[in-house]
Design an enzyme around this catalytic site. Structure first.
Site, mmCIF file in Angstrom:
data_model
loop_
_atom_site.group_PDB
_atom_site.id
_atom_site.type_symbol
_atom_site.label_atom_id
_atom_site.label_comp_id
_atom_site.label_asym_id
_atom_site.label_seq_id
_atom_site.Cartn_x
_atom_site.Cartn_y
_atom_site.Cartn_z
ATOM 1 N N GLU A 298 0.969 -1.109 -0.032
ATOM 2 C CA GLU A 298 0.140 0.001 0.077
ATOM 3 C C GLU A 298 0.723 1.204 -0.051
ATOM 4 O O GLU A 298 2.050 1.335 0.235
ATOM 5 C CB GLU A 298 -0.849 -0.174 1.362
ATOM 6 C CG GLU A 298 -0.277 0.161 2.473
ATOM 7 C CD GLU A 298 -1.213 -0.240 3.832
ATOM 8 O OE1 GLU A 298 -2.430 -0.675 3.418
ATOM 9 O OE2 GLU A 298 -0.841 0.271 4.787
ATOM 10 N N ARG A 395 -6.736 -7.939 19.479
ATOM 11 C CA ARG A 395 -6.101 -8.590 20.871
ATOM 12 C C ARG A 395 -5.699 -7.480 21.571
ATOM 13 O O ARG A 395 -5.960 -6.218 21.479
ATOM 14 C CB ARG A 395 -4.867 -9.356 20.232
ATOM 15 C CG ARG A 395 -3.792 -8.416 19.691
ATOM 16 C CD ARG A 395 -2.422 -9.117 19.339
ATOM 17 N NE ARG A 395 -1.605 -8.324 18.406
ATOM 18 C CZ ARG A 395 -0.981 -7.302 18.407
ATOM 19 N NH1 ARG A 395 -0.929 -6.714 19.758
ATOM 20 N NH2 ARG A 395 -0.287 -6.527 17.665
#
Length: 840
Positions: A298, A395
């Site tokens: 990207e 997480r």
């Protein structure tokens, strides 16, 4: 309670009510009872009460009613599928809420802190992560054998592995001999207990799969109306494919692992050659860390700030609605090789209006995927406050403590959020605890108002800043360092005095004697400073804590972190992700002291040497020959010595000092030309006199057996580390993270020393040596090859990171390859020897 006493790694006393004590002992197997910490019951009502609460209760005229019984623990037993500091962090919260714990460990971690802290421990294999912490079958076997009801994955390893989460939640709780009493009485209750499933203490497997994959999460974010970075929304299949995509997007580009995070498998590329190399190294690292070598490409946003929003969400058991808590942002822009080093909250860069819009988009994303548990949405924010979605980490983040410490009324109040506790409650189906929901600033819960938490969903107080402490050598390109921690002393829970005081929290996974192995991430601990007042106070508090954090036996990055904290741009809040590259373009060569600070260092060193001399009932290094009379009685006659900073061949300072009746010292410090051979003022060049400094040392608290000298100098409280002295009398000291070998000499000794010749360094220019312990992965050259400057010579893997060793010569001929591919390496082991080049 996560305040410092809770996080002390030393053997501690577990405090609980007598009822909890009995039930816990009944659950534990007899073999483990003997190995659990000592339990001390307290008097009824004495746990968790502040002085203010007690005073209010005492003054009340109404008869006091007994407090309601605490709710039962959310789980009867949990297993922590991780190691190191995060395992210790989860263990402590579980223990604080009366939950017995199970640790897993490899044979390399048998003496680790998390193993000793847990109530039970299961060895799951050899040191290699793929054969232990990443082995789903072995971890699940440990869950079954111990009867754990829940599994907390920590961060890294299997924490974002959807297959693991799915496997865990398909398991039934083993109510065998290790599972403990169930409490079920009727047949129906027993049937339900038998069919009870193990809980994954984190989001659903679906959420991990969809959001944990960077490619898919980007598509989901776009669908939820979140701003995203331009890039290729698919998997890159080869180096050529990566180059093709990069050329379409436009350089620079970022190659990064599709799974996982932490900067692993991530490369910034400015041309096709770097893309090809980045693909090869990035895919290998991604495979090693996450078991998945898929990469994405990207557009790289230059000079952005890395800013993230912490989320805690859960289904409300009463309403069935999804409660979403968003916290004030974390600034995580001080990064090296895309690995975060310093994090803080709130950000000095972000505007309240930007924060509100980020939180609005984050809530939209969370609702869109029906996310439950703790999670973090990461953004890049440019100088114009434009922000772009990076990823969502499904997480607990390494840097979560800075969020906890400022949440609610702040760390010092005790009324703040414990994210691990929130995860436990949500996973147990009980939703976010009401006391955390009560911390929401209702006036701007949707980020619409300007007051309160300035756009934060959960109100916040003060400022927190965290430093990650790694076992790595900042003087050798931050290469990993291994070996035993010979000395380990943590800073006090509060540093500074009065209004300057800051609370310090240490999240550590090590203890004295701990052996840092080459098999895992090199993080040793996190040091977090909290100030209820300001960012500046928090920065100074963290610096003071690091000054009092002693780690000996392995190299570590404390000197580097300490130098960053003193950097003017950092203090002002200019902290883009390019910060380290801009301020340390040639790497780190040591802490930078000002001329006055160096003069202060010389005076302190002289006084430490004097104190050590007093213990020996004589002057150190024949100070009786110093100008003036060396006195044990502290008279005010002027004494003159020479202080050699960096040893006898280092920088030379003349220190003329007086010790006063109150113990204070005034001194004049002058930098001398090297090897001048004379201290007479008339023989000194005029420019030397320009570096004279008048120093006032008000007090010094130091005894020769101490690890630290605490001084008040130039009106500032300061702590120096004292590492002792060698057989020549060379003192080894650290101030502001700057290590110095200091020799205190009499003028006569100095004049004799000027006749010594500085030893010549051995020429190792024709050798390429391993910069760290590790494994030789490959050679990029063969014997007889002619190499160019910067050419890849070989790859060495250490702590799962692949490090390219490049040529420091141009036109050199490879004479011999000494290493064997696949073999273990020692630090400084010779890998390649160049042929001796003939002189012209």
């Amino acid at each position: 309670d996560l305040r410092p006493s809770t996080f002390d790694l030393r053997p501690s006393t577990f405090v609980m009510s007598s009822g909890k004590l009995l039930s816990t002992l009944l659950r534990a197997s007899p073999s483990r009872i003997l190995n659990t910490p000592c339990f001390t019951p307290l008097s009824k009502g004495s746990i968790g009460r502040s002085e203010r609460f007690s005073a209010e209760a005492a003054s009340s005229k109404q008869p006091s009613s007994p407090p309601p019984p605490p709710p039962p623990p959310p789980f009867r037993k949990i297993l922590i599928a991780n190691r190191g500091e995060i395992a210790c962090r989860v263990l402590r919260t579980a223990r604080a809420h009366g939950i017995p714990t199970v640790a897993i460990y490899s044979t390399a971690d048998v003496k680790s802190a998390h193993v000793s802290l847990a109530d039970e421990a299961v060895c799951i294999g050899p040191p290699a992560s793929s054969e232990s912490y990443l082995d789903i079958d072995k971890v699940c076997r440990a869950i079954e054998e111990t009867g754990a009801e829940g599994v907390h994955p920590g961060y890294g390893f299997l924490s974002e592995n959807a297959r693991f989460a799915e496997r865990v939640e398909a398991m039934e709780v083993n109510e065998g001999p290790h599972g403990g009493p169930t409490g079920a009485e009727t047949n129906e209750e027993k049937k339900k207990e038998k069919e009870k499933k193990v809980k994954f203490i984190g989001p659903s497997a679906h959420a991990i799969q969809s959001l944990g994959d960077k490619i898919q999460s980007k598509l989901i974010a776009e669908a939820a109306g979140v701003s995203t970075i331009p890039g290729f929304n698919g998997v890159v299949t080869s180096p050529d494919h990566a180059v093709e995509i990069a050329q379409e997007i436009g350089y620079p580009v970022m190659i990064k692992a599709s799974s996982g995070g932490g900067g692993k498998g991530m490369r910034i590329c400015y041309d096709a050659a770097q893309v090809e190399e980045g693909y090869r190294l990035g895919s290998a690292e991604a495979k090693s860390f996450f078991g998945d070598d898929c990469l994405l490409v990207e557009k790289y946003v230059e000079d952005p700030h890395h800013i993230e929003i912490q989320v805690l969400s859960g289904r409300n058991p009463a309403t069935g609605e999804l409660d979403i808590l968003c916290f004030a942002e974390r600034e995580c822009s001080i990064q090296r090789r895309n690995q975060k080093v310093i994090e803080e909250s709130p950000s000095p860069h972000l505007l309240p209006s930007t924060r509100r819009e980020m939180i609005r988009q984050v809530k939209s994303l969370v609702r869109n995927v029906d996310y439950e548990s703790a999670g973090t949405v990461e953004f890049l924010v440019d100088k114009h406050q434009n922000f772009y979605f990076l990823e969502m980490n499904t997480r607990l983040q390494v840097e979560h403590p800075v969020t906890e410490l400022i949440s609610g009324d702040g760390y010092d109040s005790g009324n703040y959020v414990d994210l691990v506790h929130g995860m436990l409650e949500v996973a147990a189906g009980r939703g976010i605890p009401q006391k955390y929901l009560d911390l929401v600033d209702r006036s701007n819960a949707e980020g619409e108002a300007e007051d309160g938490g300035e756009g934060a969903n959960v109100r916040y107080t003060g400022h927190a800043i965290e430093a990650r402490i790694y076992a790595e050598d900042p003087f050798r390109g931050f290469l990993p360092s291994t070996g035993p921690l010979v000395k380990y002393v943590e800073p006090p829970p509060v540093v500074g005095e009065g209004e300057e005081s800051c609370h310090i929290r240490i999240d550590a996974g090590v203890v004295p004697g701990y052996n840092v192995s080459p098999f895992y991430d090199p993080i040793l601990s996190k040091v977090i400073s909290y100030s209820a007042r300001s960012r500046g106070h928090a920065i100074r508090g963290l610096g003071s804590a690091l000054d009092q954090y002693l780690l000996k036996g392995v190299q570590h990055n404390v000197p580097f972190v300490r130098d960053v904290l003193r950097n003017r741009d950092f203090v002002k809040g200019y902290t883009p992700t390019s910060f380290i590259g801009e301020h340390y373009p040639d790497g780190f060569s040591g802490g930078r002291l000002s001329k006055k600070e160096t003069a202060e260092f010389a005076v302190i060193a002289r006084e430490i040497g004097r104190k050590r001399g007093l213990l020996m009932k004589g002057p150190p290094l024949a100070l009786a020959n110093a100008r003036g009379n060396y006195s044990h009685d502290g008279d005010e006659e002027e004494e003159e010595v020479v202080v050699c900073m960096g040893g006898i061949f280092g920088d030379i300072y003349r220190v003329s000092s007086k010790t006063h009746d109150d113990g204070s010292v005034t001194a004049n410090v002058t930098k001398m030309p090297k090897n001048s051979g004379s201290l007479d003022a008339g023989s000194e060049p005029e420019e030397a006199e320009e570096e004279s400094h008048a120093i006032a040392l008000s007090s010094m608290d130091y005894e020769p057996a101490d690890n630290f000298a605490k001084v008040v100098i130039s009106g500032e409280i300061r702590a120096l580390q004292v590492h002792g002295e060698d057989e020549t009398g060379m003192l080894k000291l650290t101030m502001y993270g700057s290590d110095e070998d200091v020799l205190v000499m009499s003028p006569g000794e100095y004049q004799l020393a000027c006749h010594m010749n500085e030893p010549k360094q051995k020429d190792l220019g024709n050798f390429v040596m391993s910069p760290m312990p590790g494994t030789l992965i490959s050679y990029g050259v063969q014997e007889g090859d002619i190499v160019e400057m910067g050419q890849e010579l070989c790859v060495v893997e250490a702590m799962k990171m692949q490090n390219v060793i490049r040529s420091h010569k141009a036109g050199a001929k490879v004479g011999k390859l000494h290493g064997v591919v696949g073999a273990s390496l020692r630090a400084d082991e010779v890998l390649i020897e160049f042929e001796q080049m003939e002189s012209a």
